[in-house]
Write a protein that holds these residues in place. Structure first.
Motif, PDB file in Angstrom:
ATOM      1  N   SER A  96      41.330  50.561  47.216  1.00 59.67           N
ATOM      2  CA  SER A  96      40.183  50.098  46.446  1.00 59.67           C
ATOM      3  C   SER A  96      40.354  48.682  45.900  1.00 59.67           C
ATOM      4  O   SER A  96      39.448  48.152  45.290  1.00 59.67           O
ATOM      5  CB  SER A  96      39.900  51.059  45.293  1.00 59.67           C
ATOM      6  OG  SER A  96      40.978  51.064  44.391  1.00 59.67           O
ATOM      7  N   THR A 123      40.403  44.718  45.706  1.00 53.92           N
ATOM      8  CA  THR A 123      39.716  43.614  46.374  1.00 53.92           C
ATOM      9  C   THR A 123      40.761  42.582  46.753  1.00 53.92           C
ATOM     10  O   THR A 123      41.596  42.197  45.934  1.00 53.92           O
ATOM     11  CB  THR A 123      38.667  42.978  45.444  1.00 53.92           C
ATOM     12  OG1 THR A 123      37.701  43.973  45.100  1.00 53.92           O
ATOM     13  CG2 THR A 123      37.971  41.808  46.106  1.00 53.92           C
ATOM     14  N   PHE A 147      41.297  38.764  47.874  1.00 55.33           N
ATOM     15  CA  PHE A 147      40.645  37.464  47.865  1.00 55.33           C
ATOM     16  C   PHE A 147      41.422  36.517  48.761  1.00 55.33           C
ATOM     17  O   PHE A 147      42.658  36.606  48.844  1.00 55.33           O
ATOM     18  CB  PHE A 147      40.624  36.876  46.447  1.00 55.33           C
ATOM     19  CG  PHE A 147      39.890  37.733  45.454  1.00 55.33           C
ATOM     20  CD1 PHE A 147      38.502  37.718  45.409  1.00 55.33           C
ATOM     21  CD2 PHE A 147      40.574  38.545  44.574  1.00 55.33           C
ATOM     22  CE1 PHE A 147      37.824  38.503  44.493  1.00 55.33           C
ATOM     23  CE2 PHE A 147      39.900  39.332  43.654  1.00 55.33           C
ATOM     24  CZ  PHE A 147      38.515  39.316  43.616  1.00 55.33           C
ATOM     25  N   THR A 201      45.133  39.696  45.033  1.00 53.18           N
ATOM     26  CA  THR A 201      44.271  40.851  44.764  1.00 53.18           C
ATOM     27  C   THR A 201      43.663  40.762  43.371  1.00 53.18           C
ATOM     28  O   THR A 201      44.113  39.983  42.529  1.00 53.18           O
ATOM     29  CB  THR A 201      45.041  42.189  44.861  1.00 53.18           C
ATOM     30  OG1 THR A 201      46.022  42.231  43.827  1.00 53.18           O
ATOM     31  CG2 THR A 201      45.688  42.358  46.224  1.00 53.18           C
ATOM     32  N   ASN A 202      42.675  41.615  43.132  1.00 54.49           N
ATOM     33  CA  ASN A 202      42.037  41.637  41.818  1.00 54.49           C
ATOM     34  C   ASN A 202      42.975  42.170  40.748  1.00 54.49           C
ATOM     35  O   ASN A 202      42.672  42.084  39.576  1.00 54.49           O
ATOM     36  CB  ASN A 202      40.729  42.438  41.843  1.00 54.49           C
ATOM     37  CG  ASN A 202      40.914  43.878  42.262  1.00 54.49           C
ATOM     38  OD1 ASN A 202      41.896  44.233  42.909  1.00 54.49           O
ATOM     39  ND2 ASN A 202      39.960  44.721  41.923  1.00 54.49           N
ATOM     40  N   SER A 254      37.887  46.325  55.190  1.00 52.53           N
ATOM     41  CA  SER A 254      36.654  45.980  54.487  1.00 52.53           C
ATOM     42  C   SER A 254      36.008  44.753  55.107  1.00 52.53           C
ATOM     43  O   SER A 254      36.649  43.996  55.827  1.00 52.53           O
ATOM     44  CB  SER A 254      36.937  45.722  53.005  1.00 52.53           C
ATOM     45  OG  SER A 254      37.888  44.697  52.858  1.00 52.53           O
ATOM     46  N   CYS A 293      34.204  41.061  54.397  1.00 51.20           N
ATOM     47  CA  CYS A 293      34.448  40.005  53.425  1.00 51.20           C
ATOM     48  C   CYS A 293      33.151  39.245  53.161  1.00 51.20           C
ATOM     49  O   CYS A 293      32.336  39.060  54.057  1.00 51.20           O
ATOM     50  CB  CYS A 293      35.508  39.034  53.945  1.00 51.20           C
ATOM     51  SG  CYS A 293      37.080  39.834  54.329  1.00 51.20           S
ATOM     52  N   SER A 312      35.893  37.170  49.272  1.00 53.42           N
ATOM     53  CA  SER A 312      36.371  38.407  48.655  1.00 53.42           C
ATOM     54  C   SER A 312      36.123  39.525  49.660  1.00 53.42           C
ATOM     55  O   SER A 312      35.048  39.591  50.264  1.00 53.42           O
ATOM     56  CB  SER A 312      35.676  38.684  47.323  1.00 53.42           C
ATOM     57  OG  SER A 312      34.288  38.794  47.502  1.00 53.42           O
ATOM     58  N   CYS A 313      37.128  40.359  49.854  1.00 50.55           N
ATOM     59  CA  CYS A 313      37.059  41.456  50.811  1.00 50.55           C
ATOM     60  C   CYS A 313      37.205  42.747  50.032  1.00 50.55           C
ATOM     61  O   CYS A 313      38.261  43.032  49.462  1.00 50.55           O
ATOM     62  CB  CYS A 313      38.166  41.324  51.846  1.00 50.55           C
ATOM     63  SG  CYS A 313      38.240  39.698  52.650  1.00 50.55           S
ATOM     64  N   PHE A 314      36.133  43.549  49.986  1.00 56.32           N
ATOM     65  CA  PHE A 314      36.140  44.762  49.173  1.00 56.32           C
ATOM     66  C   PHE A 314      35.377  45.880  49.849  1.00 56.32           C
ATOM     67  O   PHE A 314      34.609  45.678  50.732  1.00 56.32           O
ATOM     68  CB  PHE A 314      35.541  44.505  47.794  1.00 56.32           C
ATOM     69  CG  PHE A 314      34.200  43.860  47.813  1.00 56.32           C
ATOM     70  CD1 PHE A 314      33.050  44.634  47.753  1.00 56.32           C
ATOM     71  CD2 PHE A 314      34.071  42.481  47.897  1.00 56.32           C
ATOM     72  CE1 PHE A 314      31.796  44.038  47.782  1.00 56.32           C
ATOM     73  CE2 PHE A 314      32.814  41.876  47.908  1.00 56.32           C
ATOM     74  CZ  PHE A 314      31.678  42.662  47.855  1.00 56.32           C
TER      75      PHE A 314
END
Length: 119
Positions: A20, A22, A24, A41-42, A94, A96, A117-119
């Motif tokens: 889960s 994200t 970047f 990452t986030n 994911s 982006c 951002s890839c989520f």
């Protein structure tokens, strides 16, 4: 080897946090002016200190394996095409989204700019 339900719960929790997160990608400009393609990452407390270099650091970041947030096996696919996609260990992770912005918080004259951002 037998897994207890407590051990299994810890493993599932760890995997779900990675899944889960994200990821970047962007450009880190060093005080020398050198630029590197990087990922973070986030979960990074200070992204400037927690980036990892993608590939050789310059040039096209696609098809270069990298890690982010202590997890490896990531690869960007689709640079220059209709959509950028993040894969992990050969599997879809994911899509982006292009979200350019300056991240800030870097020491001295270093500068971190987010691209995707890839989520």
């Amino acid at each position: 080897m037998q897994l207890s339900s407590a051990n299994l719960a810890v493993i599932v929790t760890a995997l779900s946090q990675v899944a889960s997160a994200t990821v970047f990608t962007g450009t880190l400009t060093l005080p020398t002016g050198d630029q590197r393609n990087v990922a973070w990452t986030n979960g990074a407390l200070n992204p400037c200190d927690e980036t990892t270099t993608i590939g050789s650091g310059s040039g096209n970041p696609c098809e270069q394996e990298f890690s982010a947030g202590g997890v490896g096996g990531f690869k960007l696919v689709g640079c220059g095409g209709n959509g950028l996609t993040l894969f992990q260990d050969g599997n879809f992770n994911s899509n982006c989204k292009f979200e350019p912005k300056e991240v800030g918080g870097c020491p001295g004259t270093a500068k971190l700019e987010q691209s995707f951002s890839c989520f």
